[in-house]
Motif scaffolding. Structure first.
Motif, mmCIF file in Angstrom:
data_model
loop_
_atom_site.group_PDB
_atom_site.id
_atom_site.type_symbol
_atom_site.label_atom_id
_atom_site.label_comp_id
_atom_site.label_asym_id
_atom_site.label_seq_id
_atom_site.Cartn_x
_atom_site.Cartn_y
_atom_site.Cartn_z
ATOM 1 N N LEU A 20 -5.041 6.824 2.563
ATOM 2 C CA LEU A 20 -3.932 6.092 1.963
ATOM 3 C C LEU A 20 -3.344 6.864 0.794
ATOM 4 C CD1 LEU A 20 -2.349 3.418 2.034
ATOM 5 C CD2 LEU A 20 -3.902 2.589 0.270
ATOM 6 N N SER A 21 -4.198 7.455 -0.031
ATOM 7 C CA SER A 21 -3.710 8.209 -1.179
ATOM 8 C C SER A 21 -2.943 9.441 -0.737
ATOM 9 C CB SER A 21 -4.870 8.612 -2.086
ATOM 10 O OG SER A 21 -5.536 7.473 -2.574
ATOM 11 N N ALA A 22 -3.357 10.025 0.382
ATOM 12 C CA ALA A 22 -2.645 11.201 0.877
ATOM 13 C C ALA A 22 -1.271 10.820 1.410
ATOM 14 C CB ALA A 22 -3.467 11.881 1.977
ATOM 15 N N VAL A 567 4.061 -10.414 -5.931
ATOM 16 C CA VAL A 567 3.207 -10.086 -7.073
ATOM 17 C C VAL A 567 2.704 -8.647 -6.985
ATOM 18 C CG1 VAL A 567 1.020 -10.622 -8.222
ATOM 19 C CG2 VAL A 567 2.551 -12.469 -7.499
ATOM 20 N N SER A 568 2.339 -8.190 -5.800
ATOM 21 C CA SER A 568 1.868 -6.812 -5.677
ATOM 22 C C SER A 568 2.975 -5.825 -6.027
ATOM 23 C CB SER A 568 1.348 -6.550 -4.259
ATOM 24 O OG SER A 568 2.367 -6.755 -3.286
ATOM 25 N N HIS A 569 4.206 -6.156 -5.644
ATOM 26 C CA HIS A 569 5.324 -5.288 -6.030
ATOM 27 C C HIS A 569 5.515 -5.321 -7.544
ATOM 28 C CE1 HIS A 569 8.894 -2.909 -5.224
ATOM 29 N NE2 HIS A 569 9.547 -3.672 -6.083
ATOM 30 N N GLY A 570 5.328 -6.488 -8.157
ATOM 31 C CA GLY A 570 5.425 -6.572 -9.604
ATOM 32 C C GLY A 570 4.358 -5.738 -10.293
ATOM 33 N N ILE A 571 3.146 -5.726 -9.748
ATOM 34 C CA ILE A 571 2.077 -4.916 -10.338
ATOM 35 C C ILE A 571 2.409 -3.434 -10.204
ATOM 36 C CG2 ILE A 571 -0.372 -4.321 -10.193
ATOM 37 C CD1 ILE A 571 -0.854 -7.157 -9.097
ATOM 38 N N ALA A 621 2.858 -6.838 6.234
ATOM 39 C CA ALA A 621 2.721 -5.382 6.127
ATOM 40 C C ALA A 621 2.975 -4.908 4.707
ATOM 41 C CB ALA A 621 3.686 -4.704 7.101
ATOM 42 N N VAL A 622 4.002 -5.462 4.070
ATOM 43 C CA VAL A 622 4.321 -5.068 2.692
ATOM 44 C C VAL A 622 3.148 -5.376 1.765
ATOM 45 C CG1 VAL A 622 5.756 -5.604 0.695
ATOM 46 C CG2 VAL A 622 6.815 -5.258 2.915
ATOM 47 N N SER A 623 2.653 -6.597 1.834
ATOM 48 C CA SER A 623 1.558 -6.978 0.939
ATOM 49 C C SER A 623 0.309 -6.147 1.214
ATOM 50 C CB SER A 623 1.255 -8.474 1.078
ATOM 51 O OG SER A 623 0.942 -8.808 2.417
ATOM 52 N N ALA A 624 0.025 -5.843 2.484
ATOM 53 C CA ALA A 624 -1.159 -5.040 2.812
ATOM 54 C C ALA A 624 -1.033 -3.625 2.258
ATOM 55 C CB ALA A 624 -1.363 -5.001 4.327
ATOM 56 N N LEU A 627 -1.147 -3.771 -1.719
ATOM 57 C CA LEU A 627 -2.466 -4.118 -2.258
ATOM 58 C C LEU A 627 -3.483 -3.015 -2.000
ATOM 59 C CD1 LEU A 627 -2.657 -7.915 -1.330
ATOM 60 C CD2 LEU A 627 -2.398 -6.928 -3.616
ATOM 61 N N LEU A 628 -3.402 -2.381 -0.843
ATOM 62 C CA LEU A 628 -4.293 -1.262 -0.574
ATOM 63 C C LEU A 628 -4.015 -0.104 -1.529
ATOM 64 C CD1 LEU A 628 -4.462 -1.182 3.333
ATOM 65 C CD2 LEU A 628 -6.358 -1.594 1.753
#
Length: 660
Positions: A20-22, A567-571, A621-624, A627-628
């Motif tokens: 995921l980081s890559a 909320v994840s987009h806000g974070i 999909a967006v939230s997954a 959050l990941l």
């Protein structure tokens, strides 16, 4: 440039090699909250200052507008660390989940935000034992509150983090909001820096929950009031019939995609320009920027008005129900009357927001929303104007809201930033347009998904099209609960990250995610158990009620992902990775939501339910993804970048001052 401080090795570093980081590197666009002040914004303001100086000397008024002081000496921007990033965008018009609020630059704090920052610092210092606690009367309520919101119960956390001799001399004899004795702002700042450097400052879930609720509640009220204008129109039209209900949905979505959303996106540049002008002391330039944007938006609305006036053949080509298309076109022609107010409102909201006067918009809505409901009743039913009456009520309200804000400013507070009408508003447009376009394009691209789904719903007949109007209105209304929570979480995370408190920011993020689950579950329960009652509020038509009630079960499942995605987009915005959210949204909506929605709706025959299944899949999909990414993100790096960039910006400012 200041050097980036050494980073602390954390468990997050062990996950840097993940797939995921890559795929989603942290080297994407740095956050507006942490970037140096935009060169374009500086260019615009410098041009205005140069022109002003050429005409007459420009007074610099940086006096504090705050009614109360933290201590006997005035606060300075250097003493504001915890709440340095104000909650920009909190007075935007409400939107659907596909609309993020892209910031353009790091906002400049106004005196109110500086004072709030000092109060927040003192509160957290008290919780961690750096400062003595407030005097308590020993009641059961006081003891329970202290137990819930104090950090003493954190494992390994000491009741007093600094020796008494480091604290006691700082305390004066002034009675204030922080207890019997109040330290000076500079002393608070010194203690804060020492505690941050020593990694002594911690927070708790209870404190962060209290803070987020305090941030979010007034925003929820404001957002719901703002959207109630649209709700009133739909409620009034829904009593007329299913055709009228479908027509108002088509007209509203068309107006949003062609006018309201672009106007909102273009006006985002005022968040930067007005806050910088106010923070630098050039208050007259706040009014000039608002004037310039208003004039620009008015001119851009001329071709939009022409399209609206001749929109009937376009809508007939898109929607098979010719009568619905004709009614929607008639609705749009009347809404042209409200166009000037739409532009003026976006500028007026940011004019007062840059001064920290967020309550003015709320006050205007407290008057405007009831007036809108009254106009809907009077024009639609009392005077018998029917469908056209709802459009006239909407247009009148759109023009009324900016007038209410202007009246409050001139009668009560905020007028110090208004220097009258200025011919300079007709110049220096190029840089402003360049600054505003990115925000408009991102918002427009993401909002257009709803317009596509609305047009697709028109293929299933008037009853389903009317039900779609109910579903869009209800889901948009419910989004006004997690959306303010997302703004509150973003603001708090950005504050903590900017102050170097990465661990505390992670606690806030976890609280925000849990809050999103709670809010999403609450909305889900409302949709499941009250679906028929909700549908009956909008229309008496039994067929439309049955369809809306059935599809609302799909929308209920969507509510969980809707809240999590918001909320994840806000974070992500808070830690400076909102580019990840923007790309994730575009991918999910165009490559998941639309294909899944259209294929299930038409190929599988699920019709309206299929469209909302697609949108639910996109939000999941967006939230997954977000959050990941947050799980694998290195929060220490984000905090280090924020500190480094802010120090370099402060150093550059000092060099400019010495050079001048």
């Amino acid at each position: 440039m200041a050097e980036t401080p050494a980073l602390t090795i954390t468990q997050a570093d062990d996950r840097r090699g993940s797939v995921l980081s890559a795929l989603l590197p942290e080297s994407l666009t740095l956050p507006p909250l942490f970037l140096s002040t935009s060169p374009i914004a500086r260019e615009i303001l410098q041009n205005d200052i140069d022109e002003q100086i050429a005409d007459e000397p420009l007074p610099s008024d940086s006096d504090s507008d705050s009614d109360t002081d933290v201590a006997s000496e005035p606060p300075a921007a250097d003493d504001a660390k915890l709440a340095f990033h104000g909650p920009t965008g909190v007075v935007y018009g409400c939107g659907f989940s596909s609309i993020p609020l892209p910031g353009v630059d790091r906002p400049v704090p106004n005196p109110r935000e500086i004072e709030e920052s000092l109060q927040a610092e003192v509160s957290l210092l008290r919780d961690n034992g750096v400062l003595p606690p407030k005097q308590r009367h020993g009641s059961v309520v006081d003891r329970v509150y202290h137990h819930m919101f104090n950090a003493d119960d954190i494992p390994g956390h000491e009741s007093s983090l600094l020796p008494a001799d480091e604290v006691t001399p700082l305390l004066g004899d002034v009675e204030g909001d922080y207890g019997a004795q109040t330290p000076m702002p500079k002393d608070v700042h010194k203690l804060w820096e020492e505690a941050v450097a020593a990694h002594h400052l911690k927070t708790t879930w209870q404190r962060e929950a209290k803070t987020l609720v305090g941030y979010a509640l007034p925003l929820i009220v404001t957002f719901l009031l703002h959207y109630s204008v649209t709700i009133g129109s739909v409620l009034a039209v829904g009593r007329l019939g299913m055709l009228e209900l479908g027509a108002v949905n088509l007209a509203t979505m068309t107006a949003s995609i062609t006018c309201y959303v672009p106007v909102q996106g273009l006006a985002t540049c005022l968040d930067t320009l007005c806050s910088i002008a106010y923070g630098s002391g050039n208050k007259q330039l706040v009014g000039l920027q608002a004037q310039r944007m208003t004039v620009l938006l008015w001119l851009l609305m001329i071709p939009i008005a022409v399209v609206w006036w001749f929109s009937e053949p376009i809508l007939i080509a898109l929607v098979p129900e010719e009568e619905i298309a004709q009614m929607a076109a008639a609705y749009l022609r009347i809404l042209i009357i409200g166009m000037p107010g739409v532009a003026a409102l976006e500028s007026a909201k940011r004019f007062v927001q840059s001064q920290g006067l967020f309550h003015i918009t709320t006050y205007a809505l407290f008057i405007g929303a009831p007036v809108s409901f009254l106009l809907d009743w009077a024009l639609v039913f009392h005077f018998g104007w029917g469908f056209s009456g709802a459009a006239f009520a909407m247009a009148i309200t759109q023009n009324l809201l900016p007038l209410l804000i202007a009246a409050y400013v001139f009668l009560f507070e905020g007028s110090q930033c208004w220097d009258g009408l200025n011919r300079k508003a007709f110049r220096n447009w190029g840089p402003m347009i360049k600054l505003a376009l990115p925000g408009m394009i991102m918002v427009e691209a993401q909002f257009s998904v709803l317009e596509i789904l609305t047009i697709a719903a028109g293929q299933f007949g008037p009853a389903k099209f009317g039900a779609q109007s109910i579903l869009v209105t209800v889901t948009s209304t419910s989004f006004n609960i997690p959306f303010p929570l997302a703004i509150a979480t973003s603001t708090r995370v950005a504050n903590l990250i900017g102050a170097g408190l990465a661990d505390a920011a992670q606690v806030t993020a976890k609280v925000g995610v849990v809050g999103a689950c709670i809010v999403g579950t609450f909305n889900l329960c409302l949709f499941v158990f009250l679906r028929e009652q909700i549908a009956k509020v909008f229309t008496p038509d039994a067929e439309v009620i049955a369809i809306a009630s059935q599809v609302m079960l799909v929308c209920a499942c969507m509510e969980i992902f809707d809240a999590l995605a918001a909320v994840s987009h806000g974070i992500l915005r808070g830690i400076g990775r909102q580019a990840i959210g923007g790309y994730a949204n575009l991918f999910a909506y165009y490559f998941i939501a639309l294909p899944v929605g259209l294929s299930t709706a038409f190929a599988l025959g699920w019709e309206l339910s299929g469209l909302w299944v697609g949108l639910t899949a996109g939000l999941a999909a967006v939230s997954a993804i977000e959050l990941l990414y947050l799980y694998h993100a290195n929060w220490e790096t984000a905090a280090a970048q924020a500190q480094s960039i802010m120090r370099s910006e402060d150093a550059n400012s000092e060099l400019k001052q010495h050079g001048s």
